[in-house]
Enzyme design. Structure first.
Site, short mmCIF file in Angstrom:
data_model
loop_
_atom_site.label_atom_id
_atom_site.label_comp_id
_atom_site.label_asym_id
_atom_site.label_seq_id
_atom_site.Cartn_x
_atom_site.Cartn_y
_atom_site.Cartn_z
N LYS A 1 -35.19 2.14 7.30
CA LYS A 1 -35.01 0.93 6.49
C LYS A 1 -33.65 0.94 5.80
O LYS A 1 -32.93 -0.05 5.82
CB LYS A 1 -36.11 0.82 5.42
CG LYS A 1 -37.51 0.75 5.98
CD LYS A 1 -38.53 0.48 4.87
CE LYS A 1 -38.66 1.60 3.86
NZ LYS A 1 -39.38 2.79 4.35
N ARG B 1 -44.65 -2.02 -2.41
CA ARG B 1 -45.43 -0.96 -1.76
C ARG B 1 -46.91 -1.10 -2.08
O ARG B 1 -47.72 -0.37 -1.55
CB ARG B 1 -44.94 0.40 -2.23
CG ARG B 1 -43.87 1.03 -1.31
CD ARG B 1 -43.39 2.30 -1.98
NE ARG B 1 -42.90 3.33 -1.11
CZ ARG B 1 -41.61 3.58 -0.90
NH1 ARG B 1 -40.69 2.80 -1.42
NH2 ARG B 1 -41.25 4.60 -0.15
N ARG C 1 -32.99 14.75 8.12
CA ARG C 1 -32.23 14.12 7.04
C ARG C 1 -32.16 15.05 5.83
O ARG C 1 -31.16 15.11 5.12
CB ARG C 1 -32.89 12.79 6.65
CG ARG C 1 -32.15 12.01 5.59
CD ARG C 1 -32.69 10.61 5.42
NE ARG C 1 -33.85 10.57 4.53
CZ ARG C 1 -34.55 9.47 4.23
NH1 ARG C 1 -34.22 8.32 4.79
NH2 ARG C 1 -35.57 9.52 3.42
N ARG D 1 -32.19 15.37 -0.82
CA ARG D 1 -33.41 14.84 -1.43
C ARG D 1 -34.52 15.87 -1.33
O ARG D 1 -34.91 16.28 -0.24
CB ARG D 1 -33.84 13.56 -0.70
CG ARG D 1 -33.08 12.34 -1.12
CD ARG D 1 -33.53 11.11 -0.38
NE ARG D 1 -34.95 10.82 -0.53
CZ ARG D 1 -35.51 9.68 -0.13
NH1 ARG D 1 -34.76 8.76 0.45
NH2 ARG D 1 -36.80 9.49 -0.28
N ARG E 1 -46.06 11.54 1.80
CA ARG E 1 -45.44 10.20 1.68
C ARG E 1 -45.94 9.29 2.80
O ARG E 1 -46.20 8.11 2.59
CB ARG E 1 -43.91 10.31 1.71
CG ARG E 1 -43.35 10.84 0.40
CD ARG E 1 -41.96 11.42 0.55
NE ARG E 1 -40.99 10.44 0.97
CZ ARG E 1 -39.82 10.75 1.55
NH1 ARG E 1 -39.51 12.01 1.79
NH2 ARG E 1 -38.97 9.80 1.89
P1 AMP Z 1 -37.92 5.80 -0.72
O1 AMP Z 1 -36.48 6.13 -0.95
O2 AMP Z 1 -38.14 4.34 -0.50
O3 AMP Z 1 -38.54 6.66 0.34
O4 AMP Z 1 -38.68 6.13 -2.09
C1 AMP Z 1 -38.74 7.45 -2.60
C2 AMP Z 1 -39.84 7.56 -3.63
O5 AMP Z 1 -39.59 6.66 -4.73
C3 AMP Z 1 -41.23 7.18 -3.14
O6 AMP Z 1 -41.88 8.24 -2.45
C4 AMP Z 1 -41.92 6.82 -4.45
O7 AMP Z 1 -42.27 7.98 -5.17
C5 AMP Z 1 -40.81 6.13 -5.23
N1 AMP Z 1 -40.81 4.66 -4.94
C6 AMP Z 1 -39.87 3.94 -4.29
N2 AMP Z 1 -40.19 2.63 -4.22
C7 AMP Z 1 -41.39 2.52 -4.84
C8 AMP Z 1 -42.29 1.44 -5.09
N3 AMP Z 1 -42.01 0.19 -4.66
N4 AMP Z 1 -43.43 1.69 -5.76
C9 AMP Z 1 -43.72 2.93 -6.19
N5 AMP Z 1 -42.94 4.00 -5.98
C10 AMP Z 1 -41.79 3.82 -5.31
#
Ligand code: AMP
Length: 368
Positions: free
Chosen positions: A192, A267, A306, A312, A324
């Protein structure tokens, strides 16, 4: 008609407002003429409506005013603070809360809590406008001038950032049909972020990655970052309230945007609803949810790869990665149904070269 940065169009004529006021006045006279009510005007927006009601009221009555801070530009905030207390003594009185508009009901709820502490005899609510689609509370709105759609309005006492209160008609935010708002969807590691970076340049859109915003806040040790970190480290979702407030603030930083790419948001269903409400209040909507579909094992492999360079923590540990992905299927995948029901869901094969996937995404966007 322009107020600050936004364009508004005529929505409700002053004659219709006049009729609505007469209707509410007749009901108030019928029900409350002998109760010596206190009209409690909610400042600032309700001052004109209130003046018209009081002029038409035939019995004895008293006036009082209350000011609460609730609107932040276009959206109603969750936290409401009273700026000015109510007087005279309201104990054992019939109080009519006079509102310009009942939206989510947060303001009404805050005022009712204050009145209940004062020991009033009965509370009635009179509102010139009422948005049934936005109302989230259960208190009955006793006297309603006009029911309206969930649009952001100005005029007849209502403002946008201080302007528009003196307009005699009601105006609503012009719908910006050309805004391209996309939800980029898919499990962690689906690509994404990579695709959003390319699409934002190609289509001149603002990319909001909630994950990136959280990581930025963690790096800068803000209180938001501190809250989010404990959830993110375990691969869990950050609570909706925190995430929604943050997203709203990010959107409002870009009033001139031609559209947004939401990456990692929504989400949950509550987030999807909050997004719909926010965009609706801006006269626009989500145009499409485009999902990148990728097999789980490919995802784990990609994320571990990654993790070697991204720094990260949640990419470095296979257990957190699998959690996740699990959270995605348990809590997030249901959003596919949500957007399918609105005919906005597009599934894309997320396996292939970066440019192949960009092409597939662009084909969908170009058709919107
Ligand atoms: P991402 O970079 O999108 O994979 O997000 C990393 C982490 O941020 C996720 O595993 C969640 O812990 C938190 N996170 C990101 N976006 C959301 C969201 N819309 N709602 C809740 N937690 C989020």
């Amino acid at each position: 008609m322009k107020l600050h940065d936004l364009t508004f169009e005529k929505f409700i004529d002053e004659h219709e407002i006049e009729k609505a006021i007469s209707k509410v006045s007749a009901q108030l006279n019928k029900d409350l003429k002998d109760t010596r009510p206190v009209f409690l005007t909610v400042l600032n927006g309700a001052f004109l409506f209130s003046a018209e009601l009081v002029k038409r009221f035939k019995g004895a009555c008293e006036l009082s005013f209350i000011k609460v801070a609730s609107y932040d530009g276009l959206t109603q905030r969750e936290d409401i603070s009273t700026v000015m207390g109510a007087e005279p003594n309201l104990k054992a009185r019939t109080v009519v809360i006079v509102e310009d508009i009942v939206d989510t009901g947060n303001t009404i709820e805050a005022i009712i809590a204050i009145l209940e502490k004062e020991g009033v005899k009965q509370i009635k609510i009179a509102s010139l406008f009422y948005k049934p689609e936005a109302y989230q509370k259960t208190y009955p709105v006793d006297y309603i001038g006009l029911e309206i759609t969930n649009d952001f309005i100005v005029g007849f006492g209502l403002d946008y950032k201080g302007l528009g209160r003196n307009l005699n008609h009601i105006y609503k935010l012009t719908s910006t049909q050309d805004m391209t708002n996309l939800v980029l969807f898919g499990p962690p590691g689906a690509g994404k972020g990579t695709q959003a970076e390319i699409l934002k340049r190609n289509y001149d859109l603002i990319h909001i990655s909630t994950g990136d915003v959280f990581r930025y806040n963690i790096k800068n040790q803000t209180s938001l970052g501190m809250t989010a970190k404990s959830y993110i480290d375990k691969g869990m979702l950050v609570p909706d309230g925190v995430t929604i407030d943050m997203l709203r603030a990010e959107v409002e930083k870009n009033p001139e945007a031609k559209g947004f790419i939401f990456d990692g948001f929504p989400r949950t269903k509550a987030q999807a609803k909050a997004l719909a409400e926010l965009l609706n209040s801006m006269g626009t909507e989500v145009k499409a949810m485009i999902a990148l579909e990728v097999d789980d094992e490919v995802l784990v492999e990609r994320l571990l790869e990654r993790g070697k360079s991204s720094g990260r923590a949640d990419d470095a540990n296979e257990e957190v990665i699998r959690n996740r992905i699990k959270v995605y299927y348990a809590e997030t995948a249901i959003l596919k149904e949500y957007y399918q029901a609105e005919d906005k869901y597009y599934g894309i094969n997320g396996v292939g070269s970066i440019s192949e996937i960009t092409d597939r995404l662009s084909t969908v966007i170009d058709q919107l």
